[in-house]
Design an enzyme around this catalytic site. Sequence first.
Site, mmCIF file in Angstrom:
data_model
loop_
_atom_site.group_PDB
_atom_site.id
_atom_site.type_symbol
_atom_site.label_atom_id
_atom_site.label_comp_id
_atom_site.label_asym_id
_atom_site.label_seq_id
_atom_site.Cartn_x
_atom_site.Cartn_y
_atom_site.Cartn_z
ATOM 1 N N LYS A 1 -2.128 -2.327 7.885
ATOM 2 C CA LYS A 1 -3.271 -1.809 8.635
ATOM 3 C C LYS A 1 -3.338 -2.477 10.007
ATOM 4 O O LYS A 1 -3.027 -3.645 10.159
ATOM 5 C CB LYS A 1 -4.564 -2.072 7.861
ATOM 6 N N ARG B 1 -0.650 -1.275 -7.177
ATOM 7 C CA ARG B 1 -0.963 -2.401 -6.262
ATOM 8 C C ARG B 1 -2.044 -3.284 -6.873
ATOM 9 O O ARG B 1 -1.972 -4.511 -6.825
ATOM 10 C CB ARG B 1 -1.403 -1.834 -4.913
ATOM 11 N N HIS C 1 -2.228 3.111 -5.821
ATOM 12 C CA HIS C 1 -3.214 2.042 -5.682
ATOM 13 C C HIS C 1 -3.401 1.273 -6.991
ATOM 14 O O HIS C 1 -3.634 0.071 -6.988
ATOM 15 C CB HIS C 1 -4.551 2.628 -5.220
ATOM 16 N N ARG D 1 0.835 -1.198 0.000
ATOM 17 C CA ARG D 1 0.000 0.000 0.000
ATOM 18 C C ARG D 1 0.877 1.258 0.000
ATOM 19 O O ARG D 1 2.055 1.221 0.372
ATOM 20 C CB ARG D 1 -0.907 0.028 1.234
ATOM 21 N N TYR E 1 -11.533 -7.127 -4.658
ATOM 22 C CA TYR E 1 -10.395 -6.362 -5.162
ATOM 23 C C TYR E 1 -9.930 -6.865 -6.508
ATOM 24 O O TYR E 1 -9.465 -6.120 -7.348
ATOM 25 C CB TYR E 1 -9.252 -6.501 -4.148
ATOM 26 N N HIS F 1 -4.503 -8.744 3.226
ATOM 27 C CA HIS F 1 -5.937 -8.681 3.517
ATOM 28 C C HIS F 1 -6.274 -9.664 4.632
ATOM 29 O O HIS F 1 -5.899 -10.830 4.571
ATOM 30 C CB HIS F 1 -6.759 -9.040 2.277
#
Length: 321
Positions: free
Chosen positions: A188, A261, A258, A164, A293, A284
């Site tokens: 994240k 990615r 993005h 990311r 995605y 994820h």
Amino acid sequence: MSNQKVVTDPDPLTLLPETLAEPVYGFLSYLKNEKGLSPHTRKNYHHQLGIIATHLHQSGVTQWRQVDPAKIRLLIATGQQAGLKASSQATRLSSLRSFFDFLIQKKELSANPAKGISGPKKQKPLPKNLDVDEMDQLLSVDLSDPLSVRDRAMMELLYGAGIRLAELASLNVQDIHPDGEEIRVIGKGNKERKVPFSGQACEWVQLWLTMRRTLLKDTQEPALFLSRLGKRISHRNVQKRMAEWGLKQHVSSHISPHKLRHSFATHILESSNNLRAVQELLGHENISTTQVYTHLDFQHLAQVYDKAHPRAKKDKPTETE
């Protein structure tokens, strides 16, 4: 002067009991006189609350204190059945929450029944991925100045490891494995994962490391990628540089971190058909995120399952006479 009359939309509140309409008019007056909101904003509140009050009245509601969370959820469901967009549902809910807060302020309600209720999630459009030829075109940056080498290293890493933007910007020099086989990424939720990277991504990061000192102002700065000022590069700067390289390299679509990615994920999935591996590489937590995605649908997953799972290949039961 023209005698033509201005046609205005009928006010649905005039068709409702005063017990429903008057509090709304009081709220609209409050928005004008105390909050100083524009006529356009007040008109939107008027429109939304008129629709809401009409639906509630049709379901038997005659006073606002009769409204509970169940009735609000029914209101959302009705909107969905009517094909109302998620953004419109969110606007409607926001109007209702504000109105109920006003009624609480006026001591006509003790609690806001719309608090904690969320509408349908807005589907975020995913960027179209670049094909392999477009990626080659973008990454054919052969300039040798430090900023160009830095930018190509960043693009190679975004596409080569699928990380990311925030993960890229937060990388430190020590996060690169000495052998160049993997990088340590903080994703994240402050979760750490190790991401393999090799080939062009590894080569250009190593080349950048030899030039990094030309931008370095403070020897204590740990950041892998530096700005022109010698500090950790910002998210905005990365985005700006990617967009500029897209134009310089004559790539037809807008370039963003993005999108690189997303291209990584799409190309890996197309080559491997390994959804679980792509999930791990992207970081994820839930495989359903990866499924959306990468534009997979359930039919494709079912086909993969039928081909791969040993218990999926069952013989058809023989018919009994």
